[in-house]
Design a protein around this motif. Sequence first.
Motif, PDB file in Angstrom:
ATOM      1  N   ASN A 140     -14.073 -25.347  13.737  1.00 10.72           N
ATOM      2  CA  ASN A 140     -13.960 -25.920  15.089  1.00 10.72           C
ATOM      3  C   ASN A 140     -12.562 -26.452  15.388  1.00 10.72           C
ATOM      4  N   VAL A 141     -11.570 -25.653  15.065  1.00 11.40           N
ATOM      5  CA  VAL A 141     -10.193 -26.134  15.197  1.00 11.40           C
ATOM      6  C   VAL A 141      -9.682 -25.967  16.636  1.00 11.40           C
ATOM      7  N   SER A 142      -9.225 -27.068  17.202  1.00 13.44           N
ATOM      8  CA  SER A 142      -8.542 -27.014  18.501  1.00 13.44           C
ATOM      9  C   SER A 142      -7.169 -27.637  18.338  1.00 13.44           C
ATOM     10  N   PHE A 143      -6.252 -27.173  19.175  1.00 14.01           N
ATOM     11  CA  PHE A 143      -4.897 -27.723  19.060  1.00 14.01           C
ATOM     12  C   PHE A 143      -4.184 -27.644  20.400  1.00 14.01           C
ATOM     13  N   SER A 144      -3.391 -28.671  20.694  1.00 13.30           N
ATOM     14  CA  SER A 144      -2.499 -28.572  21.856  1.00 13.30           C
ATOM     15  C   SER A 144      -1.178 -29.258  21.537  1.00 13.30           C
ATOM     16  N   TYR A 145      -0.087 -28.696  22.061  1.00  9.77           N
ATOM     17  CA  TYR A 145       1.224 -29.331  21.873  1.00  9.77           C
ATOM     18  C   TYR A 145       1.347 -30.541  22.777  1.00  9.77           C
ATOM     19  N   GLN A 146       1.151 -30.301  24.085  1.00 14.28           N
ATOM     20  CA  GLN A 146       1.120 -31.434  25.004  1.00 14.28           C
ATOM     21  C   GLN A 146      -0.298 -31.557  25.542  1.00 14.28           C
ATOM     22  N   SER A 147      -0.499 -31.215  26.805  1.00  9.96           N
ATOM     23  CA  SER A 147      -1.856 -31.365  27.327  1.00  9.96           C
ATOM     24  C   SER A 147      -2.617 -30.036  27.348  1.00  9.96           C
ATOM     25  N   ASP A 148      -1.873 -28.921  27.546  1.00  9.79           N
ATOM     26  CA  ASP A 148      -2.569 -27.637  27.626  1.00  9.79           C
ATOM     27  C   ASP A 148      -3.158 -27.264  26.275  1.00  9.79           C
ATOM     28  N   PRO A 149      -4.436 -26.886  26.256  1.00  4.04           N
ATOM     29  CA  PRO A 149      -5.003 -26.430  24.976  1.00  4.04           C
ATOM     30  C   PRO A 149      -4.378 -25.101  24.570  1.00  4.04           C
ATOM     31  N   ILE A 150      -3.960 -25.001  23.299  1.00  5.28           N
ATOM     32  CA  ILE A 150      -3.335 -23.768  22.804  1.00  5.28           C
ATOM     33  C   ILE A 150      -4.324 -23.008  21.920  1.00  5.28           C
ATOM     34  N   LEU A 151      -5.077 -23.747  21.092  1.00  5.64           N
ATOM     35  CA  LEU A 151      -6.146 -23.136  20.302  1.00  5.64           C
ATOM     36  C   LEU A 151      -7.443 -23.847  20.665  1.00  5.64           C
ATOM     37  N   CYS A 152      -8.515 -23.072  20.886  1.00  8.84           N
ATOM     38  CA  CYS A 152      -9.748 -23.688  21.343  1.00  8.84           C
ATOM     39  C   CYS A 152     -10.891 -23.379  20.384  1.00  8.84           C
ATOM     40  N   ASP A 153     -11.351 -24.369  19.687  1.00  3.37           N
ATOM     41  CA  ASP A 153     -12.585 -24.311  18.905  1.00  3.37           C
ATOM     42  C   ASP A 153     -12.673 -23.063  18.024  1.00  3.37           C
ATOM     43  N   LEU A 154     -11.661 -22.896  17.173  1.00  3.51           N
ATOM     44  CA  LEU A 154     -11.611 -21.712  16.318  1.00  3.51           C
ATOM     45  C   LEU A 154     -12.468 -21.887  15.074  1.00  3.51           C
TER      46      LEU A 154
ATOM     47  N   THR B 285       1.055 -20.459  16.289  1.00  4.50           N
ATOM     48  CA  THR B 285       0.532 -21.818  16.206  1.00  4.50           C
ATOM     49  C   THR B 285      -0.570 -21.897  15.151  1.00  4.50           C
ATOM     50  N   LEU B 286      -1.440 -20.882  15.152  1.00  4.40           N
ATOM     51  CA  LEU B 286      -2.524 -20.861  14.166  1.00  4.40           C
ATOM     52  C   LEU B 286      -1.951 -20.869  12.739  1.00  4.40           C
ATOM     53  N   LEU B 287      -0.910 -20.058  12.520  1.00  2.76           N
ATOM     54  CA  LEU B 287      -0.306 -20.030  11.178  1.00  2.76           C
ATOM     55  C   LEU B 287       0.294 -21.395  10.815  1.00  2.76           C
ATOM     56  N   ASP B 288       0.904 -22.062  11.798  1.00  2.00           N
ATOM     57  CA  ASP B 288       1.565 -23.344  11.531  1.00  2.00           C
ATOM     58  C   ASP B 288       0.598 -24.433  11.071  1.00  2.00           C
ATOM     59  N   LEU B 289      -0.684 -24.239  11.367  1.00  2.00           N
ATOM     60  CA  LEU B 289      -1.644 -25.271  10.963  1.00  2.00           C
ATOM     61  C   LEU B 289      -1.905 -25.222   9.461  1.00  2.00           C
ATOM     62  N   ILE B 290      -1.709 -24.052   8.853  1.00  2.00           N
ATOM     63  CA  ILE B 290      -2.089 -23.905   7.443  1.00  2.00           C
ATOM     64  C   ILE B 290      -1.174 -24.720   6.515  1.00  2.00           C
ATOM     65  N   PRO B 291       0.174 -24.653   6.666  1.00  2.00           N
ATOM     66  CA  PRO B 291       1.009 -25.539   5.822  1.00  2.00           C
ATOM     67  C   PRO B 291       1.143 -26.947   6.417  1.00  2.00           C
ATOM     68  N   ARG B 292       0.325 -27.260   7.387  1.00  2.00           N
ATOM     69  CA  ARG B 292       0.353 -28.569   8.062  1.00  2.00           C
ATOM     70  C   ARG B 292       1.698 -28.866   8.716  1.00  2.00           C
ATOM     71  N   PHE B 293       2.280 -27.876   9.386  1.00  2.00           N
ATOM     72  CA  PHE B 293       3.419 -28.197  10.241  1.00  2.00           C
ATOM     73  C   PHE B 293       2.900 -29.014  11.422  1.00  2.00           C
ATOM     74  N   TYR B 294       1.688 -28.711  11.815  1.00  2.00           N
ATOM     75  CA  TYR B 294       0.971 -29.512  12.805  1.00  2.00           C
ATOM     76  C   TYR B 294      -0.427 -29.748  12.270  1.00  2.00           C
ATOM     77  N   ASP B 295      -1.055 -30.833  12.708  1.00  2.00           N
ATOM     78  CA  ASP B 295      -2.460 -31.042  12.396  1.00  2.00           C
ATOM     79  C   ASP B 295      -3.276 -30.704  13.633  1.00  2.00           C
ATOM     80  N   PRO B 296      -4.501 -30.162  13.432  1.00  2.00           N
ATOM     81  CA  PRO B 296      -5.330 -29.829  14.590  1.00  2.00           C
ATOM     82  C   PRO B 296      -5.652 -31.091  15.409  1.00  2.00           C
ATOM     83  N   SER B 297      -5.826 -30.906  16.720  1.00  2.00           N
ATOM     84  CA  SER B 297      -6.201 -32.046  17.548  1.00  2.00           C
ATOM     85  C   SER B 297      -7.649 -32.423  17.259  1.00  2.00           C
ATOM     86  N   SER B 298      -8.479 -31.403  17.002  1.00  2.00           N
ATOM     87  CA  SER B 298      -9.828 -31.700  16.525  1.00  2.00           C
ATOM     88  C   SER B 298     -10.246 -30.578  15.590  1.00  2.00           C
TER      89      SER B 298
END
Length: 618
Positions: free
Chosen positions: A385-399, A421-434
Amino acid sequence: MYLCAAVKDLKEIIKYTFLYKGTAALVVVCNLLFVVFNLLSLVLFIPILQLIFSNPDTAVRPIPAPTMESLLDVGNYLKQSYEYHMAQWVQSDPKMALLGVCISVFLAFFLKNFFRYGAVWFQSELRMAVVRDLRNSLFNRALVLPLSYHSNERKGDLMARMNSDVGEIEIAVVSVLELLFREPIAVIINLITLILLSPELTLFSLFLLPVSAFVISRISKSLKKTAKLGQEQTGLLYAAIDEALNGIRIVKAFGAIRFVQTRFERINLIHQKLITKTFRKKDLAPLLNETIGALIMLLIVWFGGVLILDHRGVGLSGEVFLTFIIVFSQLLRPIQGISTSLSNLAKARVSLDRINEVLNQPEVILEEKDPTILTDFTNRLTFQNVSFSYQSDPILCDLNLEIKKGQTIALVGESGSGKSTLLDLIPRFYDPSSGALFIDGINIKQFSIDSLRSKIGMVTQEPLLFNGSVLDNIAFGEDFPDLEKATRAAKIANAYSFIMALESGFDYNIGDRGNKLSGGQKQRISIARAIYKNPEILLLDEATSALDTESERLVQEALDEIMKGKTSIVVAHRLSTVVNADLILVMSKGVITEQGSHEQLLSKNGDYAHFCRLQGLK
Ligand code: ADP
Ligand code: MG
């Protein structure tokens, strides 16, 4: 009120200054001795003036033997005994006395400057040590701060903070020592001397102090505001330089030299104006103070002169009066110094705030208190259930996604759909918003960041190389590169033959960002770098997209070779490269719209089939 603010400014600068207590103490001691010998070099003359200017017909004024009534009187006692002994010497052998005084005055001058240099000597060490420490911590901080902090606009800003703001602190560190230990003591010693010489005239000179304080406080306030604007503009200036020089090829190719130049000149002009204003304000306070001081000094000359001319000078002889004026003029220098130091501190305060802003920037990507070390990737990598956004726009939705060890997963989809963006989550360059990512069922947030990243190899579209040798780049981040391992990696990456053809092989310096190599060569070095690290999970983000067909073939062969036996996630523009993947995911606007093998997706006749037709793959 103003004093409170000044004290607050001081506290932090003092903290930095006294990181090096020993050196700071030496600076202070040298400065004190400087003040003492400076004064001595001036007042030792008095009795001799008396000797030379006294009328030979009238007898030399009898000097009473020194007496000391109380300990408080020690200054007076010293003065008296000096005068007494000098008078005796002058009477017995005037020429010898003259010579003796000249020698001691020279000695005083010599020692004064000796200690002044001593202070500078230790000051240089101190200020540069503080600068080094500050730069180190800023640089460390910049490396630790998350990718989200580092947009391009921040780069110039960071460089400004590391350069000119740190420079302000450097000046302030010196100022603070002078402000605390040299100038006030110089003021006090000079004032005491003045009181000893003539208490009446000293009262007059005291007007100087409150007037100076007022001038300083007014100017400092307005200085801070300008300094802040100036430093921000310095950031923009650095950013403009950095951007233009990095893009120099495009600037030239698009005939944009004039355009870029004009833009730069505009930024530079504003910078010039702001910094000029800052300098003008900064240098105004000491000059005003000197002028006021001179005015007061002349008032004293007038006041004292009238007293003497009217023969009302209470024990005010010509030479005492002259000495008073000389010592008073010496009072102006430390007051001017205090005012300069306070201006410097006001500027430094602004810079310190800007530096602290970076140092106190919260780390968004945090480690657990007691992180687990990721030793082996044994089973699966899961997105839940991974979601992510840089600012307000959702970039990844409930993956939701499960990748088994050893599989090759391909990600396809139009540009901007969120693949990188999806790849960047794996080495924790970013953390998912949820939602969360799991490796073998454990949330990746529980692993130490180092151990997590050490399991991951990355090849991106733009091969980011560093100035250094081929070997340094392949064994990037290692203090002791292993040539044998690098050779093996280079062979797998199809890079060995071209490296060997280079002038000095593995020792060849590839230039800034690897610019002495071709695009395909750079990419193969970056693949060799990923192989050298021997990661368990490979992330390939359009690794071949920027290459010509021949290089692409070489690089693709290299990639096929390293993906064997590894878990890989491949973003590929050219679908021919993903046909053999175990699972193909089609992404659109942050959601996975289709998934399956090449054949399954073709038979579905959806987006993927459409892409394949576009590329003539069917
Ligand atoms: P892809 O790799 O599929 O082309 P990306 O993952 O790079 O797509 O980008 C997905 C979306 O996120 C894009 O709309 C892009 O504008 C946005 N984006 C990418 N990076 C950033 C960033 N650092 N800050 C804000 N938005 C970003
Ligand atoms: Mg991308």
